[in-house]
Scaffold this motif. Structure first.
Motif, PDB file in Angstrom:
ATOM      1  N   UNK A 102       0.836  -1.203   0.000  1.00 32.22           N
ATOM      2  CA  UNK A 102       0.000   0.000   0.000  1.00 32.22           C
ATOM      3  C   UNK A 102       0.874   1.258   0.000  1.00 32.22           C
ATOM      4  N   UNK A 103       0.182   2.394  -0.149  1.00 31.84           N
ATOM      5  CA  UNK A 103       0.885   3.677  -0.064  1.00 31.84           C
ATOM      6  C   UNK A 103       1.526   3.810   1.327  1.00 31.84           C
ATOM      7  N   UNK A 104       0.777   3.389   2.365  1.00 29.52           N
ATOM      8  CA  UNK A 104       1.348   3.481   3.724  1.00 29.52           C
ATOM      9  C   UNK A 104       2.623   2.648   3.839  1.00 29.52           C
ATOM     10  N   UNK A 105       2.599   1.447   3.267  1.00 28.94           N
ATOM     11  CA  UNK A 105       3.807   0.590   3.301  1.00 28.94           C
ATOM     12  C   UNK A 105       4.985   1.337   2.687  1.00 28.94           C
ATOM     13  N   UNK A 106       4.701   2.036   1.592  1.00 29.93           N
ATOM     14  CA  UNK A 106       5.769   2.769   0.911  1.00 29.93           C
ATOM     15  C   UNK A 106       6.292   3.914   1.759  1.00 29.93           C
ATOM     16  N   UNK A 107       5.366   4.617   2.426  1.00 28.56           N
ATOM     17  CA  UNK A 107       5.804   5.750   3.258  1.00 28.56           C
ATOM     18  C   UNK A 107       6.588   5.248   4.465  1.00 28.56           C
ATOM     19  N   UNK A 108       6.234   4.032   4.916  1.00 26.99           N
ATOM     20  CA  UNK A 108       6.870   3.448   6.095  1.00 26.99           C
ATOM     21  C   UNK A 108       8.174   2.753   5.775  1.00 26.99           C
ATOM     22  N   UNK A 109       8.522   2.735   4.487  1.00 27.87           N
ATOM     23  CA  UNK A 109       9.625   1.904   4.018  1.00 27.87           C
ATOM     24  C   UNK A 109      10.927   2.132   4.786  1.00 27.87           C
ATOM     25  N   UNK A 110      11.225   3.401   5.049  1.00 28.20           N
ATOM     26  CA  UNK A 110      12.527   3.679   5.681  1.00 28.20           C
ATOM     27  C   UNK A 110      12.569   3.234   7.119  1.00 28.20           C
ATOM     28  N   UNK A 111      11.359   3.285   7.792  1.00 31.35           N
ATOM     29  CA  UNK A 111      11.409   3.137   9.239  1.00 31.35           C
ATOM     30  C   UNK A 111      10.184   2.351   9.678  1.00 31.35           C
ATOM     31  N   UNK A 112      10.154   1.086   9.288  1.00 29.77           N
ATOM     32  CA  UNK A 112       8.979   0.263   9.601  1.00 29.77           C
ATOM     33  C   UNK A 112       8.695   0.321  11.100  1.00 29.77           C
ATOM     34  N   UNK A 113       7.429   0.412  11.454  1.00 23.63           N
ATOM     35  CA  UNK A 113       7.063   0.460  12.871  1.00 23.63           C
ATOM     36  C   UNK A 113       7.181   1.854  13.462  1.00 23.63           C
ATOM     37  N   UNK A 114       7.509   2.825  12.626  1.00 26.36           N
ATOM     38  CA  UNK A 114       7.620   4.204  13.102  1.00 26.36           C
ATOM     39  C   UNK A 114       6.248   4.718  13.520  1.00 26.36           C
ATOM     40  N   UNK A 115       6.045   4.807  14.842  1.00 29.93           N
ATOM     41  CA  UNK A 115       4.725   5.184  15.358  1.00 29.93           C
ATOM     42  C   UNK A 115       4.386   6.632  15.027  1.00 29.93           C
ATOM     43  N   UNK A 116       5.444   7.414  14.792  1.00 27.82           N
ATOM     44  CA  UNK A 116       5.198   8.853  14.624  1.00 27.82           C
ATOM     45  C   UNK A 116       4.859   9.239  13.182  1.00 27.82           C
ATOM     46  N   UNK A 117       4.977   8.259  12.266  1.00 28.75           N
ATOM     47  CA  UNK A 117       4.745   8.602  10.862  1.00 28.75           C
ATOM     48  C   UNK A 117       3.315   9.115  10.670  1.00 28.75           C
ATOM     49  N   UNK A 118       3.204  10.341  10.190  1.00 34.32           N
ATOM     50  CA  UNK A 118       1.878  10.912   9.947  1.00 34.32           C
ATOM     51  C   UNK A 118       1.627  10.857   8.439  1.00 34.32           C
ATOM     52  N   UNK A 119       1.169   9.670   8.011  1.00 35.33           N
ATOM     53  CA  UNK A 119       1.044   9.419   6.571  1.00 35.33           C
ATOM     54  C   UNK A 119       0.077  10.398   5.918  1.00 35.33           C
ATOM     55  N   UNK A 120      -1.029  10.678   6.613  1.00 33.19           N
ATOM     56  CA  UNK A 120      -2.034  11.567   6.016  1.00 33.19           C
ATOM     57  C   UNK A 120      -1.460  12.957   5.796  1.00 33.19           C
ATOM     58  N   UNK A 121      -0.693  13.410   6.772  1.00 37.41           N
ATOM     59  CA  UNK A 121      -0.079  14.734   6.652  1.00 37.41           C
ATOM     60  C   UNK A 121       0.912  14.780   5.487  1.00 37.41           C
ATOM     61  N   UNK A 122       1.674  13.703   5.335  1.00 36.04           N
ATOM     62  CA  UNK A 122       2.628  13.639   4.217  1.00 36.04           C
ATOM     63  C   UNK A 122       1.894  13.673   2.879  1.00 36.04           C
ATOM     64  N   UNK A 123       0.808  12.926   2.819  1.00 37.94           N
ATOM     65  CA  UNK A 123       0.037  12.900   1.569  1.00 37.94           C
ATOM     66  C   UNK A 123      -0.535  14.279   1.285  1.00 37.94           C
ATOM     67  N   UNK A 124      -0.979  14.948   2.343  1.00 30.34           N
ATOM     68  CA  UNK A 124      -1.523  16.291   2.169  1.00 30.34           C
ATOM     69  C   UNK A 124      -0.452  17.225   1.584  1.00 30.34           C
ATOM     70  N   UNK A 125       0.786  17.072   2.058  1.00 27.83           N
ATOM     71  CA  UNK A 125       1.876  17.918   1.545  1.00 27.83           C
ATOM     72  C   UNK A 125       2.103  17.754   0.057  1.00 27.83           C
ATOM     73  N   UNK A 126       1.842  16.531  -0.437  1.00 31.66           N
ATOM     74  CA  UNK A 126       2.063  16.322  -1.871  1.00 31.66           C
ATOM     75  C   UNK A 126       0.756  16.384  -2.655  1.00 31.66           C
ATOM     76  N   UNK A 127      -0.306  16.845  -1.979  1.00 28.47           N
ATOM     77  CA  UNK A 127      -1.572  17.082  -2.683  1.00 28.47           C
ATOM     78  C   UNK A 127      -2.390  15.834  -2.933  1.00 28.47           C
ATOM     79  N   UNK A 128      -2.231  14.807  -2.086  1.00 27.26           N
ATOM     80  CA  UNK A 128      -3.065  13.609  -2.227  1.00 27.26           C
ATOM     81  C   UNK A 128      -3.994  13.492  -1.018  1.00 27.26           C
ATOM     82  N   UNK A 129      -5.208  13.011  -1.268  1.00 26.86           N
ATOM     83  CA  UNK A 129      -6.202  12.900  -0.195  1.00 26.86           C
ATOM     84  C   UNK A 129      -5.813  11.791   0.787  1.00 26.86           C
ATOM     85  N   UNK A 130      -6.275  11.915   2.070  1.00 26.02           N
ATOM     86  CA  UNK A 130      -5.874  10.931   3.087  1.00 26.02           C
ATOM     87  C   UNK A 130      -6.246   9.496   2.724  1.00 26.02           C
TER      88      UNK A 130
END
Ligand SMILES: Nc1ncnc2c1ncn2[C@@H]1O[C@H](COP(=O)(O)OP(=O)(O)OP(=O)(O)O)[C@@H](O)[C@H]1O
Ligand SMILES: [Mg+2]
Length: 245
Positions: A102-130
């Motif tokens: 998934x997209x989340x898997x891709x965002x988590x790629x560098x740091x699997x299990x990173x509890x702080x990853x705010x995927x929705x916020x990252x997507x918002x920065x690049x103009x993609x919906x949550x």
């Protein structure tokens, strides 16, 4: 220019790369000296085979220079661990490559299990919906994949984005969206962007600086507007008149 632009983030001094071809030594990058300002967009332009990609690859040590030097914040690139350097100076290619999942898997790629990853916020920065977060990477359009690839590189908080023709696989509308994203990252996050583009109109839209490379050499540099509308060299004039191969 905002205060973030006062710093020289990367400097090259006579940076060169020689390769052996057909039994002779050939310079793909020939003594390029340039200072890149933090937070600005720098367009690398020039005809096919000019050494644009070769130059970009030297800036995060995907390839090693054979002559001259490059500095990141006044320290030689060789003094950085290559993996750490590539987090700070991140490269994105023409065709975005996403990992299966998934997209989340891709965002988590560098740091699997990173509890702080705010995927929705990252997507918002690049103009993609949550809701993109749970989509399968394979199901995305190329333009969406390119945005996710940008978001994935932002996880590592890079300071420099190296982009090698990031829109050449995209339709005009998706290309414009990526251009807007590049502008917003430079202005909003003070990210330094070094983008290879085949398209002088794109360089004009992005603005900032432009560097014209021909046969591995830096022929002209200055504001994008200057270089792409009133170049001062014969090669520059030929380039904008599309007379260089
Ligand atoms: N690994 C390699 N082996 C042999 N020749 C190479 C290699 N890498 C680059 N070259 C040559 O070096 C020159 C510069 O190539 P480079 O890919 O950097 O150009 P470019 O400006 O990015 O071109 P394009 O706009 O077509 O992408 C070309 O003549 C290319 O054929
Ligand atoms: Mg290239």
């Amino acid at each position: 220019m905002s205060p973030c632009n006062d710093t020289i983030i990367i400097e090259t001094r006579d940076l060169s790369r020689e390769i052996a071809r057909d039994g002779t030594i050939f310079k793909t990058v020939d003594s390029v000296s340039y200072r890149f300002n933090k937070g600005l967009i720098h367009n690398i332009v020039g005809p096919s085979g000019a050494g644009k990609s070769s130059f970009l690859r030297l800036l995060n040590r995907l390839d090693e220079a054979t002559g001259g030097e490059a500095l990141f914040y006044d320290r030689l690139l060789q003094s950085y661990d290559p993996t750490e350097l590539r987090k700070k100076i991140s490269m994105l290619f023409q065709t975005p490559y996403l990992f299966p999942g998934t997209v989340r898997d891709n965002l988590n790629y560098c740091c699997a299990g990173n509890q702080k990853l705010d995927a929705e916020n990252l997507l918002d920065r690049v103009g993609l919906k949550p809701e993109f977060v749970n989509k399968d990477a394979d199901a995305l359009s190329v333009g969406e994949k390119q945005r996710v690839a940008v978001a994935r590189s932002l996880v590592q908080e890079p300071e420099v984005l190296l982009l090698d023709e990031p829109t050449s696989a995209l339709d005009p509308t998706s290309s414009r969206r990526i251009e807007e994203l590049i502008l917003s990252l430079a202005q909003g996050l003070c990210l330094t962007v070094i983008i290879v583009t085949h398209n002088p109109e794109q360089a004009l839209r992005l603005g900032g600086r432009a560097l014209l490379l021909v046969e591995g050499k830096l022929i002209e540099s200055g504001s994008a507007n200057e270089i792409l509308t009133s170049p001062s060299t014969e090669a520059g004039r030929k380039y904008i008149n599309r007379e260089l191969a």
